[in-house]
Design a protein around this motif. Structure first.
Motif, PDB file in Angstrom:
ATOM      1  N   ASP A   1       0.802  -1.217   0.000  1.00 35.03           N
ATOM      2  CA  ASP A   1       0.000   0.000   0.000  1.00 35.03           C
ATOM      3  C   ASP A   1       0.841   1.276   0.000  1.00 35.03           C
TER       4      ASP A   1
ATOM      5  N   HIS B   1      -0.480  -2.711   6.412  1.00 35.03           N
ATOM      6  CA  HIS B   1       0.624  -1.747   6.328  1.00 35.03           C
ATOM      7  C   HIS B   1       1.867  -2.138   7.105  1.00 35.03           C
TER       8      HIS B   1
ATOM      9  N   ALA C   1      -1.761  11.892   6.556  1.00 26.43           N
ATOM     10  CA  ALA C   1      -0.579  11.090   6.257  1.00 26.43           C
ATOM     11  C   ALA C   1       0.667  11.736   6.847  1.00 26.43           C
TER      12      ALA C   1
ATOM     13  N   GLY D   1       5.661   3.944   2.458  1.00 22.64           N
ATOM     14  CA  GLY D   1       5.296   5.154   3.185  1.00 22.64           C
ATOM     15  C   GLY D   1       6.274   5.435   4.299  1.00 22.64           C
TER      16      GLY D   1
ATOM     17  N   ASN E   1      -4.181   3.893  -0.771  1.00 23.47           N
ATOM     18  CA  ASN E   1      -3.993   4.966   0.216  1.00 23.47           C
ATOM     19  C   ASN E   1      -3.111   6.084  -0.323  1.00 23.47           C
TER      20      ASN E   1
ATOM     21  N   VAL F   1       1.168   4.963   0.728  1.00 27.45           N
ATOM     22  CA  VAL F   1       0.464   5.850   1.665  1.00 27.45           C
ATOM     23  C   VAL F   1       0.988   7.278   1.539  1.00 27.45           C
TER      24      VAL F   1
ATOM     25  N   MET G   1       3.809  -1.430   3.688  1.00 32.31           N
ATOM     26  CA  MET G   1       3.408  -0.227   2.955  1.00 32.31           C
ATOM     27  C   MET G   1       4.616   0.452   2.350  1.00 32.31           C
TER      28      MET G   1
ATOM     29  N   GLY H   1      -3.563   9.161   2.040  1.00 29.03           N
ATOM     30  CA  GLY H   1      -3.977   8.068   2.902  1.00 29.03           C
ATOM     31  C   GLY H   1      -5.359   7.529   2.597  1.00 29.03           C
TER      32      GLY H   1
ATOM     33  N   GLY I   1       1.357   4.744   8.563  1.00 30.94           N
ATOM     34  CA  GLY I   1       1.528   5.764   7.538  1.00 30.94           C
ATOM     35  C   GLY I   1       0.876   7.087   7.842  1.00 30.94           C
TER      36      GLY I   1
END
Length: 277
Positions: free
Chosen positions: A8, A180, A231, A203, A40, A10, A201, A44, A210
């Motif tokens: 993901d 995440h 975020a 991020g 995201n 982020v 994630m 986010g 995140g």
């Protein structure tokens, strides 16, 4: 075939690290296919068309989503004209977009990418097991396609693992997203399917999943309404799963975690790094 999945993305830190690192990885590791979860990516919450285009431009072949698929309302429209953007295949009938697609990898292989969402502690969607089985039956490995990746967007590791064993030997990769946090269970299942409960994630890991820690902590401590989660803004780390797939069978032969950036121990696939040295 060499396949890279990124967890993901982020917010801005996730987008920035993908834009900065992925193009170099595609070249250095001679990647044939890259799939990125982008649900995201817009602060986010969801994804915009511009961000989707940026992820594809950075080297993603397909962008998958999840429970935040339509947090940005524009996604309801542009997902229809972007065949390389997927929302969960078990969303209700009539939901805009698609949950699976076939793309041609750089080595010429046909790759089926499917996005499915779990039901434990999540929205009560259609049965992910039945829906993904139908999706694969319509395009079986070795007949309709040369490799299959399933992004299982779910909260419970038990549900992710159950789906992976359910599909073992029928798909190349089952990789979890949503929580995440990268898990330490990268492995090949007995039937030849590569698996990781969560890819983590892309991020800022100096955060809470995140997001900036302050509001997240306040919600646990005070249990009262507050401001919107935002975020985090620090440097991003790239996290994902590297898989080498047998061209003859479409099943995985090697798998390893990928982590590049601050705050987490770095991890790179030795089987690609050594070949490059």
């Amino acid at each position: 075939m060499r396949l890279l999945f990124l967890g993901d993305v982020v917010g801005r830190p996730g987008r920035s690290v993908v834009a900065r690192v992925l193009p170099a990885l595609r070249s250095a590791w001679q990647l044939d296919c890259v799939v990125v979860n982008g649900e995201n990516a817009a602060g986010g919450f969801g994804i915009t068309e511009a961000i989707c285009d940026d992820l594809l431009g950075a080297g993603a072949d397909v962008v998958t989503l999840g429970n935040h698929s339509f947090d940005q309302r524009e996604a309801l429209v542009f997902i229809e004209r972007q065949p390389r953007l997927l929302r969960p295949v078990n969303f209700p009938a009539g939901t805009p977009g698609r949950g699976a697609t076939i793309i041609e990898a750089r080595n010429g292989a046909r790759v089926l990418v499917a996005n499915v969402m779990g039901r434990l502690f999540m929205d009560p969607l259609d049965d992910p097991f039945a829906v993904i089985a139908r999706t694969i039956d319509e395009c079986p490995l070795g007949e309709g396609c040369d490799a299959i990746l399933v992004d299982m967007h779910a909260e419970a590791t038990s549900e992710k693992q159950a789906l992976a064993h359910f599909l073992d030997g029928r798909v190349s990769v089952v990789v979890g997203t949503h929580t995440h946090v990268p898990t330490a269970d990268v492995r090949l299942l007995p039937g030849g399917t590569a698996y990781q409960s969560d890819a983590g994630m892309c991020g800022d890991y100096q955060s809470i999943l995140g997001m900036h820690p302050d509001e997240s902590i306040r919600r646990f401590v005070e249990k009262t309404p507050g401001s919107r989660l935002e975020a985090a803004g620090g440097e991003g780390t790239l996290a994902g799963l590297a898989v080498e797939i047998d061209d003859a069978t479409g099943l995985a032969v090697k798998a390893a975690a990928v982590r590049i950036g601050p705050h987490l121990a770095e991890a790179r696939p030795a089987f690609w790094e050594e070949a490059r040295a």
